[in-house]
Design an enzyme around this catalytic site. Structure first.
Site, PDB file in Angstrom:
ATOM      1  N   THR A 342      36.325  40.037  41.144  1.00 32.68           N
ATOM      2  CA  THR A 342      36.941  41.308  42.064  1.00 32.68           C
ATOM      3  C   THR A 342      38.618  40.961  41.828  1.00 32.68           C
ATOM      4  O   THR A 342      38.955  39.895  41.636  1.00 32.68           O
ATOM      5  CB  THR A 342      36.702  41.059  43.664  1.00 32.68           C
ATOM      6  N   THR A 360      36.769  46.330  42.299  1.00 28.67           N
ATOM      7  CA  THR A 360      35.780  45.204  41.695  1.00 28.67           C
ATOM      8  C   THR A 360      35.068  46.165  40.528  1.00 28.67           C
ATOM      9  O   THR A 360      34.623  47.130  40.633  1.00 28.67           O
ATOM     10  CB  THR A 360      34.848  44.646  42.692  1.00 28.67           C
ATOM     11  N   GLY A 424      35.979  37.002  45.019  1.00 31.99           N
ATOM     12  CA  GLY A 424      34.980  35.834  45.225  1.00 31.99           C
ATOM     13  C   GLY A 424      33.615  36.297  45.743  1.00 31.99           C
ATOM     14  O   GLY A 424      32.857  35.521  46.033  1.00 31.99           O
ATOM     15  N   GLY A 425      33.354  37.749  45.569  1.00 32.61           N
ATOM     16  CA  GLY A 425      31.846  38.111  45.982  1.00 32.61           C
ATOM     17  C   GLY A 425      31.651  37.650  47.157  1.00 32.61           C
ATOM     18  O   GLY A 425      32.496  37.899  48.321  1.00 32.61           O
TER      19      GLY A 425
END
Length: 529
Positions: A342, A360, A424-425
Site C-alpha cells: 500500500t 492500494t 503494510g496490510g
C-alpha cells in the site's frame, strides 16, 4: 544469504508546508505544489498520482483507498471513501474452496487456482480516480489536469529501476509472468531487469500509462468510468474472461462519510468508519485508556508492560473483527490473509490544513494483471473477501470488501494536529496504535516515535522487534506466542508509516519510516529552493 544495511531518517522541520510519503519523487512533487501556493489537498492528490507511476506495485489508479481532511481554519473534518467494489456480474460460485478447513485469524481456506488472489477474477472496480477527482473538486484549488502533470512527466520518463525496484520486481517475477502485459511491461526475458555494471538505475518505458494519464488530463476523470479509458479497460478485462462491465465503472462514485472520533489521553483521534482499520483502532485505544500499564507516573519510553498491553488490546480487537464484520455483518474493520502492499502519504500546508491518504492495489502488483491498452496495473480486491459462503464478509456482487487501510488525524491536547498512516496490510492498525501511544503517552516527537521499536500483533504469533526492551518478549509470551525479529527491509515485519504534524507554535514536522530506502518527508521550502 542475508545482506544488512543500517539506514537512518531524521525529523524534517518546516513552516510553509510538508509532505511525507514512501517515495521521495512523489513527496517532492507534492511539496512543490505547496511551494507554489497550493493547499494540502492539491498536494495530496498530486503526490498520490505520482506514486502510481514511481511505485506502481503498491498503489495506483487501478486501485482505491480512503482519505481524511481537516480544515486548518474551521477545524472541520471530513472523510472520503473511494474503496474498490466487486463487479456486479460476479458469481460467488466461481470461487470454489480448495479446502474446507474452517479458520479465523486470517487462515481463510484457499480458492481453487487462487482466483481471488491472482488474475482477472481477483479484480474489483477501481475507485482511485473518482476519489482523487472528488477530493480536488471539494477541497482543492487546482484542476485535475494540473495535479496529473507531474505524474505524466514521470510516466513519459519511464519507470526508474534502481537496486530497490529490482528487488521488488524480483520478488514477484514468477507471478508477473502469469500476465503477458505485466511481463512485457515490467520484466525482461522473464526476469527483473538487471542493472548494468556501474549503472545506478535504468528506465522502463511506460508509453500506455503515459497516454492514459494524458487522456485523463484532457478528457477529465470521468473518462476513466464512462469514456474511452473505461471502454479499453472493460475490453481488456473481457479478453481475459473478467466480469467487470461498463455499468460497473459508470455507476462508481466516491463517497463522503462522517469520521469516527475517539478520545485518548486528552487528544481526539479521527479515523475512517465502516469497512476500514478505523473502528478496530478506536476499539484498541479504548481498551488502552484503562490499561493498568499506563497508570501511575509517566515514562519517557514504552516498557515491556506497555508492549504487553498493546498486544492484549490488539488481539482482543482482532478476535471480534475477524468473525463478525463485513458487508453482510455489522460494520467495522477486517483484514486479509496477505501482508499487503500500500502507499500512504500525509500532508500539512502553511494554513494548518492536513490530509491523511492511503491508496492500494492490495497485494504487491495487485492482481498481477496489466490492462494492455491503458498500461494500468489492476488491483486484486477480491482477496479481501472471506471465500467461505455465508460469512459476514463473504464474496458477493456489487459490494465492498473489508480493508486494512487506516489513515488517521489526531488533534492534540496542546492544540496541534497530526496526520499519520501506514502501508503494510494487516500490520497497519497495530503500528498506528503504537505510534499514537508513543506520541501521546510518552511525549515523543514524530522523529523519535517512528524510530522506536514496535511489535506487530496482527496475527496470533506476535512479532517483537529485537531492539525492544529485553523483557518484552517474555512479558508478551505469558499470554501469546512470540517471535523476536529484526526490522529488515524484506521481508517486511512491521508497517511503513508516514506522518506530519503542525505544532501549536505553527512549526511543521515530517517523518517517515527510517529504514525504507525511498521514503521522504519534504518541506515546501526545500521544494522551492
Amino acid at each position: 544469504m542475508t545482506t544488512t544495511w543500517t539506514t537512518h531518517k531524521a525529523l524534517v522541520v518546516g513552516e510553509a508546508g510538508m509532505v511525507a510519503a514512501q517515495h521521495v519523487t512523489a513527496a517532492r512533487a507534492g511539496a512543490a505544489v505547496l511551494a507554489r501556493g497550493g493547499n494540502a489537498m492539491d498536494a495530496a492528490v498530486t503526490t498520490a498520482l505520482v506514486l502510481s507511476v514511481v511505485e506502481p506495485w503498491l498503489s495506483g489508479i487501478g486501485g482505491g483507498g480512503f482519505l481524511l481532511h481537516r480544515d486548518g481554519a474551521s477545524g472541520e473534518v471530513c472523510a472520503l471513501d473511494f474503496a474498490m467494489v466487486s463487479p456486479a456480474g460476479i458469481d460467488p460460485a466461481d470461487y470454489p474452496l480448495a479446502s474446507r478447513k474452517e479458520g479465523n485469524w486470517f487462515d481463510w481456506p484457499s480458492v481453487v487456482d487462487n482466483r481471488n488472489l491472482i488474475g482477472v477474477h481477483s479484480i474489483c472496480v477501481p475507485g482511485a480516480v473518482a476519489g482523487f477527482a472528488e477530493a480536488l473538486e471539494a477541497k482543492g484549488t487546482i484542476s485535475f489536469a494540473e495535479a496529473l502533470a507531474p505524474a505524466i512527466a514521470a510516466a513519459e520518463a519511464g519507470l526508474e529501476v534502481d537496486w530497490f525496484a529490482e528487488l521488488c520486481l524480483s520478488i514477484d517475477a514468477d507471478n508477473l509472468l502469469t500476465n503477458e502485459a505485466s511481463a512485457r511491461l515490467l520484466l525482461r526475458d522473464g526476469k527483473a531487469p538487471r542493472l548494468p555494471e556501474g549503472c545506478a538505475s535504468i528506465r522502463l518505458p511506460m508509453e500506455e500509462k503515459a497516454a492514459t494519464l494524458r487522456r485523463l488530463a484532457g478528457a477529465g476523470p470521468r473518462d476513466f468510468y464512462e469514456g474511452e479509458i473505461a471502454q479499453a479497460l472493460v475490453a481488456d478485462m473481457a479478453a481475459l474472461g473478467g466480469r467487470m462491465s461498463l455499468e460497473d465503472l459508470a455507476s462508481y462514485r466516491a463517497r463522503w462519510v462522517t469520521p469516527l472520533s475517539q478520545d485518548y489521553r486528552g487528544a481526539r483521534v479521527l479515523a475512517m468508519p465502516g469497512l476500514t482499520g478505523g473502528p478496530a483502532l478506536c476499539d484498541v485505544l479504548g481498551r488502552l485508556s484503562g490499561a493498568d500499564a499506563f497508570a501511575g507516573a509517566a515514562a519517557q519510553a514504552p516498557r515491556a508492560t506497555h508492549y504487553a498491553a498493546y498486544a492484549d488490546a490488539i488481539r482482543a480487537a482482532y478476535a471480534d473483527r475477524l468473525t463478525t464484520v463485513g458487508h453482510a455483518g455489522r460494520h467495522g474493520t477486517g483484514a486479509g490473509i496477505d501482508p499487503g502492499c500500500t502507499s500512504h502519504l500525509s500532508v500539512v500546508d502553511r494554513d494548518g490544513t492536513v490530509v491523511s491518504l492511503t491508496n492500494t492495489l492490495l497485494s504487491r502488483f495487485g492482481s498481477k494483471v496489466t490492462s494492455p491498452k491503458t498500461g494500468i496495473l489492476m488491483n486484486n480486491g477480491m482477496m479481501w473477501f472471506d471465500p467461505r459462503p455465508g460469512a459476514p464478509n463473504a464474496i458477493a456482487p456489487g459490494v465492498k470488501p473489508l480493508a486494512n487501510m487506516c489513515p488517521l488525524l489526531c488533534e492534540t491536547a496542546e492544540g496541534g494536529v497530526i496526520a499519520v498512516g501506514a502501508a503494510g496490510g494487516r500490520q497497519i492498525m497495530p503500528s498506528l496504535v503504537q505510534l499514537l501511544s508513543f506520541r501521546l503517552d510518552f511525549g515523543m516527537d514524530l522523529g523519535r516515535a517512528l524510530s522506536t521499536p514496535r511489535i506487530d500483533a496482527s496475527a496470533p504469533r506476535i512479532k517483537v522487534d529485537r531492539r525492544a526492551p529485553a523483557d518484552t518478549a517474555g512479558r508478551i509470551g505469558r499470554a501469546h506466542d512470540v517471535d523476536v525479529v529484526d526490522d529488515v527491509l524484506y521481508p517486511v515485519q512491521f508497517a511503513i508509516p508516514s506522518a506530519v504534524e503542525r505544532r501549536p507554535d505553527g512549526t511543521l514536522h515530517g517523518m517517515v519510516h527510517p529504514n525504507h530506502p525511498w521514503s521522504a518527508a519534504v518541506a515546501a521550502e526545500e521544494a522551492s529552493s
